[in-house]
Design a protein around this motif. Structure first.
Motif, PDB file in Angstrom:
ATOM      1  N   ILE A 350       0.733  -1.312   0.131  1.00 46.43           N
ATOM      2  CA  ILE A 350       0.005  -0.193  -0.100  1.00 46.43           C
ATOM      3  C   ILE A 350       1.036   1.336   0.053  1.00 46.43           C
ATOM      4  N   HIS A 351       0.355   2.325  -0.785  1.00 45.12           N
ATOM      5  CA  HIS A 351       1.146   3.576  -0.729  1.00 45.12           C
ATOM      6  C   HIS A 351       0.354   4.354  -0.053  1.00 45.12           C
ATOM      7  N   CYS A 352       0.859   4.890   1.180  1.00 40.95           N
ATOM      8  CA  CYS A 352      -0.122   5.878   1.955  1.00 40.95           C
ATOM      9  C   CYS A 352       0.623   7.109   2.080  1.00 40.95           C
ATOM     10  N   ASP A 353      -0.206   8.322   1.842  1.00 38.15           N
ATOM     11  CA  ASP A 353       0.653   9.643   1.960  1.00 38.15           C
ATOM     12  C   ASP A 353       1.150   9.635   3.425  1.00 38.15           C
ATOM     13  N   ASN A 354       0.504   9.337   4.313  1.00 38.20           N
ATOM     14  CA  ASN A 354       0.907   9.361   5.763  1.00 38.20           C
ATOM     15  C   ASN A 354       2.039   8.370   6.224  1.00 38.20           C
ATOM     16  N   CYS A 355       1.760   7.085   5.920  1.00 37.67           N
ATOM     17  CA  CYS A 355       2.624   6.109   6.480  1.00 37.67           C
ATOM     18  C   CYS A 355       3.456   5.498   5.356  1.00 37.67           C
ATOM     19  N   GLY A 356       3.622   5.992   4.121  1.00 32.09           N
ATOM     20  CA  GLY A 356       4.627   5.466   3.261  1.00 32.09           C
ATOM     21  C   GLY A 356       4.259   4.090   2.582  1.00 32.09           C
ATOM     22  N   PRO A 375      -4.189   0.290   5.943  1.00 27.83           N
ATOM     23  CA  PRO A 375      -4.577  -0.630   7.277  1.00 27.83           C
ATOM     24  C   PRO A 375      -3.799  -0.073   8.613  1.00 27.83           C
ATOM     25  N   GLN A 376      -2.963   1.218   8.364  1.00 27.80           N
ATOM     26  CA  GLN A 376      -2.530   1.695   9.623  1.00 27.80           C
ATOM     27  C   GLN A 376      -3.268   2.998  10.092  1.00 27.80           C
ATOM     28  N   CYS A 377      -3.385   4.099   8.970  1.00 32.32           N
ATOM     29  CA  CYS A 377      -4.052   5.221   9.598  1.00 32.32           C
ATOM     30  C   CYS A 377      -5.450   5.305   9.019  1.00 32.32           C
ATOM     31  N   ASN A 378      -6.116   4.321   8.317  1.00 30.78           N
ATOM     32  CA  ASN A 378      -7.426   4.300   7.819  1.00 30.78           C
ATOM     33  C   ASN A 378      -7.565   5.314   6.743  1.00 30.78           C
ATOM     34  N   GLN A 379      -6.812   6.200   6.505  1.00 30.96           N
ATOM     35  CA  GLN A 379      -6.809   7.108   5.383  1.00 30.96           C
ATOM     36  C   GLN A 379      -6.952   6.375   3.867  1.00 30.96           C
ATOM     37  N   LEU A 380      -7.624   7.166   2.792  1.00 29.06           N
ATOM     38  CA  LEU A 380      -7.511   6.794   1.818  1.00 29.06           C
ATOM     39  C   LEU A 380      -6.190   6.384   0.992  1.00 29.06           C
ATOM     40  N   ALA A 381      -5.817   5.468   0.571  1.00 30.68           N
ATOM     41  CA  ALA A 381      -4.270   5.301  -0.142  1.00 30.68           C
ATOM     42  C   ALA A 381      -4.479   4.376  -1.191  1.00 30.68           C
ATOM     43  N   GLN A 382      -3.593   4.086  -1.919  1.00 24.68           N
ATOM     44  CA  GLN A 382      -3.581   3.381  -3.179  1.00 24.68           C
ATOM     45  C   GLN A 382      -2.701   2.063  -3.185  1.00 24.68           C
ATOM     46  N   ARG A 383      -3.292   0.935  -3.667  1.00 21.36           N
ATOM     47  CA  ARG A 383      -2.503  -0.161  -3.704  1.00 21.36           C
ATOM     48  C   ARG A 383      -1.437  -0.231  -4.826  1.00 21.36           C
ATOM     49  N   GLU A 384      -0.246  -1.040  -4.634  1.00 20.80           N
ATOM     50  CA  GLU A 384       0.601  -0.864  -5.718  1.00 20.80           C
ATOM     51  C   GLU A 384      -0.012  -1.324  -6.975  1.00 20.80           C
ATOM     52  N   THR A 385       0.423  -0.657  -8.085  1.00 23.03           N
ATOM     53  CA  THR A 385       0.024  -1.053  -9.242  1.00 23.03           C
ATOM     54  C   THR A 385       0.804  -1.940 -10.094  1.00 23.03           C
ATOM     55  N   ASP A 386       1.987  -2.033  -9.780  1.00 18.82           N
ATOM     56  CA  ASP A 386       2.793  -2.813 -10.321  1.00 18.82           C
ATOM     57  C   ASP A 386       2.540  -4.249 -10.016  1.00 18.82           C
ATOM     58  N   THR A 387       2.622  -5.219 -10.819  1.00 20.29           N
ATOM     59  CA  THR A 387       2.427  -6.687 -10.557  1.00 20.29           C
ATOM     60  C   THR A 387       3.633  -7.723 -10.455  1.00 20.29           C
ATOM     61  N   MET A 388       3.570  -8.787 -10.272  1.00 21.85           N
ATOM     62  CA  MET A 388       4.891  -9.693 -10.218  1.00 21.85           C
ATOM     63  C   MET A 388       5.202 -10.129 -11.853  1.00 21.85           C
ATOM     64  N   ASP A 389       6.385 -10.304 -11.816  1.00 17.56           N
ATOM     65  CA  ASP A 389       7.059 -10.867 -13.031  1.00 17.56           C
ATOM     66  C   ASP A 389       6.516 -12.352 -12.973  1.00 17.56           C
ATOM     67  N   THR A 390       6.121 -12.918 -14.427  1.00 14.31           N
ATOM     68  CA  THR A 390       5.474 -14.502 -14.326  1.00 14.31           C
ATOM     69  C   THR A 390       6.504 -15.365 -13.794  1.00 14.31           C
ATOM     70  N   PHE A 391       7.628 -14.998 -13.680  1.00 19.34           N
ATOM     71  CA  PHE A 391       8.907 -15.962 -13.015  1.00 19.34           C
ATOM     72  C   PHE A 391       8.583 -16.006 -11.740  1.00 19.34           C
ATOM     73  N   VAL A 392       7.696 -15.377 -11.162  1.00 19.17           N
ATOM     74  CA  VAL A 392       7.585 -15.540  -9.459  1.00 19.17           C
ATOM     75  C   VAL A 392       6.408 -16.828  -9.745  1.00 19.17           C
ATOM     76  N   ASP A 393       5.474 -16.430 -10.757  1.00 17.59           N
ATOM     77  CA  ASP A 393       4.626 -17.535 -10.810  1.00 17.59           C
ATOM     78  C   ASP A 393       5.058 -18.941 -10.944  1.00 17.59           C
ATOM     79  N   SER A 394       5.940 -19.093 -11.666  1.00 19.48           N
ATOM     80  CA  SER A 394       6.815 -20.266 -12.115  1.00 19.48           C
ATOM     81  C   SER A 394       7.539 -20.818 -11.080  1.00 19.48           C
ATOM     82  N   SER A 395       7.949 -19.935 -10.210  1.00 21.90           N
ATOM     83  CA  SER A 395       8.965 -20.407  -9.225  1.00 21.90           C
ATOM     84  C   SER A 395       8.426 -21.443  -8.159  1.00 21.90           C
TER      85      SER A 395
END
Ligand code: ANZ
Ligand code: ZN
Length: 728
Positions: A350-356, A375-395
């Motif tokens: 999570i990217h939160c302006d308050n919590c980092g 989850p820490q300060c209950n403010q509106l935040a953004q979840r990470e938009t990057d996803t994992m490389d498919t090599f994580v899936d196959s690991s």
């Protein structure tokens, strides 16, 4: 008959010896099944079925490496969702794979783009993150401005163009997610010793890990308290150092930019030498700084010549090592696994302006809102938009296969390493390193109790085919080419075409053989037999003449079995006697064939199958029928079964009215030896032959003499019931 003990296959650690866990590298659901898949999957099946016949419990699965860029691109072009496109392709491909006849356990399905898989992957991510094995850092990456994604170094060509879009790749500084592969560098290297893998893959991994033992030497900067430390494997060249070079992205480079006249002192001879920034120095290797020895190092020499640095022969300092502590460096880098893609496993941060940037307290579906509550300060935040490389899936999919229906956990105690893994050599330093590193991390987290994912690895060769072009040098479909009197023609246009060579099957050369088409022409079992008759690890040529030969051979088997069956029904009494000579011959072939397939040598296994068939045919032509003969035919079918199940099953049923799958592979210590009691014949204490025993000594003597050609002898002895000795 003396049988030699065959070279044992390497004894690989197998937690439960009755289980054989065997899989192929799982495919990407591109929509196409090609002969490469067929070769890989069928070879796996040959070994699996052989192991079944040996009484092993075989675990084999088929899954899908289902995330990735093509689905996203197809979705943009075809206006269907990436998900729909992927699942349609899986269904389409599954149908064709079904026709291969392979054995898979379909109750445990792994499809990496399915929430039942990738949600668990996020829990694993969070555990690895807690263990400090995942971190985020700024790094300079290759950026594709058209596909809007980060490219791996291998995805940018020599001219700096992106592999897929062709755009000029840009350098961009981005914050990326990394897995600490470097933490496992030494373990990854040491672990190679226990793996039964092809030497070239082992060597490629060793090189990739790149362990190097050298020394660090500190050079003080003139008129400053700062210093530059270099990493060198050749400290004895210290007196030949003419300059230092540092990499661009290092604090050292910053110093040089501030003071362009920077020089350092050689700590061993107090010579003053200049410092440069050079792009042949890697910022992430050693200390990011090298001592330039133009006299002895080619890159340093080139640099010296370009920059007019003088150099001359010098004296080596061979005692310098005594005053230095060795340090170890690895070429291996941490794995940047984040991708700017939608169609991939979400990164639960999570990217939160308050919590980092903080851990999410839950996992995400791809479709979930990007806006979340922190989850820490209950403010509106953004979840990470990057996803994992498919090599994580196959690991870690090989762990999941064994317990894919476990909803609570990614895997449980039933999981285990793969005993036999088959796939292409192109994964030497990608998938096969990532997976090993992740498995080691999961072991450290005490989630599993083994630390290697794949105990034995086989690389299958590629499938090649001839390709033809017309007089205008345009490729012609292989399926349109016919031969007439040594010349080739396109039968649709009747124009002459020309054989240009043999190459990997590809759309551009039009030399693709469609599995479904070829199965309907020759039968899938002939194709399987053809695959098996080629050495698995070498590229094979899809040669129609040879395939026809395989088909003819299988037809011959069927005809032969029918013939014997008719005869056996008419004259059952002909099939009671024991033929010891034949038994020994068959026994030898069976032994050889079993050894070969246990060494994963399908081609020599097939040679033994052919040899055995020829022997039986010969026997039949000589009208030498016996119990041994019909037993040998049964053994022949049992051998054939892993390759051609249907033919072997039907023929066996016809001849023995029994289910072939309930039989066992021939075993050297089998009881088959016992029902045939034999007598050894010696002449002057030299062993000459065996005969089948009768209860009558005189009869035995006569039989023996018949074999020996009525030799003249002085005396015959019977030391016991198993031996006759002639003294001449
Ligand atoms: C002086 C020297 C003299 C070197 C000589 C080699 C030959 P490996 O075996 O791969 O570890 N080096 C050190 N750090 C480097 C970096 N960040 N980027 C590029 N090159 C680097 O190679 C170690 C050698 O590579 C080191 O030993 C250093 O050059 C160079 F006749 O030091 B040598
Ligand atoms: Zn917050």
């Amino acid at each position: 008959m003396k049988l030699t003990i065959k070279k044992q296959i390497k004894n690989i650690k197998n937690p439960d010896n009755n289980v054989f866990y065997s899989i192929s590298m799982f495919p990407y659901p591109s929509g196409n099944i090609h002969m490469g898949h067929f070769r890989n999957f069928c070879a796996q099946d040959f070994f699996n079925r052989y192991k079944m016949m040996s009484g092993k419990k075989v675990l084999s699965f088929l899954g899908w490496d289902a995330f990735g860029l093509p689905a996203e691109n197809a979705a943009i072009q075809n206006k269907i969702s990436a998900k729909e496109w992927t699942y349609n392709n899986i269904e389409k491909m599954n149908k064709i794979i079904d026709s291969f006849g392979n054995y898979y356990d379909h109750t445990n399905r792994v499809i990496t783009c399915d929430p039942s898989y990738y949600l668990h992957q996020q829990t694993l991510f969070l555990k690895l993150y807690d263990a400090g094995l995942i971190y985020r850092k700024k790094s300079i990456v290759n950026w594709d401005p058209i596909d809007k994604t980060v490219l791996a170094n291998e995805q940018v060509n020599a001219e700096g163009k992106a592999w897929r879009s062709g755009a000029q790749a840009e350098k961009k500084e981005l914050k990326q997610w990394f897995f600490k592969t470097t933490h496992y560098a030494e373990e990854l290297l040491q672990g190679l010793q226990d793996l039964d893998w092809p030497t070239r893959i082992i060597n490629a991994q060793k090189q990739w890990i790149g362990k190097s033992i050298g020394y660090e030497i500190k050079f003080n900067i003139k008129n400053s308290n700062d210093s530059i430390t270099v990493f060198t494997t050749k400290p004895e060249t210290i007196n030949g150092v003419k300059f230092l070079c540092v990499a661009e992205n290092t604090p050292y480079a910053q110093l040089i930019k501030k003071n362009t006249n920077l020089s350092v002192m050689n700590p061993f001879n107090n010579q003053e030498i200049p410092v440069y920034i050079a792009d042949y120095v890697l910022d992430e290797y050693g200390t990011g700084a090298v001592m330039g020895v133009p006299q002895d190092d080619e890159r340093d020499r080139n640099f010296a010549l370009q920059n007019n640095v003088q150099f001359e022969p010098y004296e080596k300092n061979n005692s310098i090592k005594d005053s230095l502590q060795p340090t170890t460096n690895y070429k291996l880098r941490d794995w940047c696994f984040s991708r700017q893609r939608k169609w991939g496993c979400p990164i639960p941060m999570i990217h939160c302006d308050n919590c980092g940037v903080i851990k999410s307290n839950k996992t995400f579906l791809i479709e979930d809102e990007l806006q979340v509550q922190c989850p820490q300060c209950n403010q509106l935040a953004q979840r990470e938009t990057d996803t994992m490389d498919t090599f994580v899936d196959s690991s870690w999919y090989s762990l999941r296969y064994l317990c894919a229906n476990n909803q609570e956990k990614p895997f449980d105690k039933t999981t285990r390493p793969v005993d036999l893994y088959i796939g292409g050599p192109e994964h030497a330093t990608g998938h096969l390193i990532y997976s090993r590193a992740i498995i080691k991390a999961l072991k450290d987290l005490k989630l599993i109790d083994f630390d290697e994912p794949f105990l034995k690895l086989i690389n299958q060769g590629m499938v090649l085919a001839p390709y033809y072009k017309d007089k205008n040098n345009i490729p012609v479909f292989l399926s349109s080419v016919i031969e007439r009197n040594g010349k080739f023609f396109n039968f649709e246009t009747n124009e002459e075409v020309f054989l240009c060579g043999i190459a990997k099957m590809s759309k551009s050369l039009k030399n693709i053989v469609e599995p479904t088409e070829i199965f309907s022409l020759h039968g899938v079992e002939a194709c399987r037999f053809f695959i098996a008759s080629q050495p698995l690890e070498v590229d094979m040529n899809w040669n129609i003449d040879e395939l026809n030969g395989c088909e003819r051979f299988l037809n011959k088997i069927i005809k032969f079995c029918n013939l014997i069956n008719e005869n056996k029904k008419k004259q059952p009494d002909d099939y009671h006697s024991l033929d010891y000579n034949l038994f020994v011959k068959i026994h030898k072939i069976l032994r050889e064939a079993n050894d070969k397939i246990q060494e994963f040598k399908t081609n020599t296994f097939i040679s033994q199958i052919r040899i055995l068939f020829n022997l039986l045919e010969e026997q039949w032509k000589k009208n030498e029928k016996s119990y041994t003969f019909i037993w040998g035919l049964g053994q022949f079918l049992i051998l054939l079964w892993p390759i051609c199940m249907q033919i072997a099953y039907d023929c066996y049923h016809l001849l023995f009215n029994d289910d072939i799958t309930k039989q066992k592979n021939y075993n050297f210590n089998d009881d088959f030896l016992n029902p045939i009691s034999r007598i050894s014949i010696y002449v002057n204490n030299k062993h000459k032959a065996y005969i089948n025993s009768t209860n009558d000594r005189d009869k035995n003597t006569q039989n023996a003499l018949q074999i020996l050609g009525n030799i003249k002898y002085k005396k015959v002895l019977y030391p016991n019931e198993k031996i006759i000795k002639f003294i001449t």
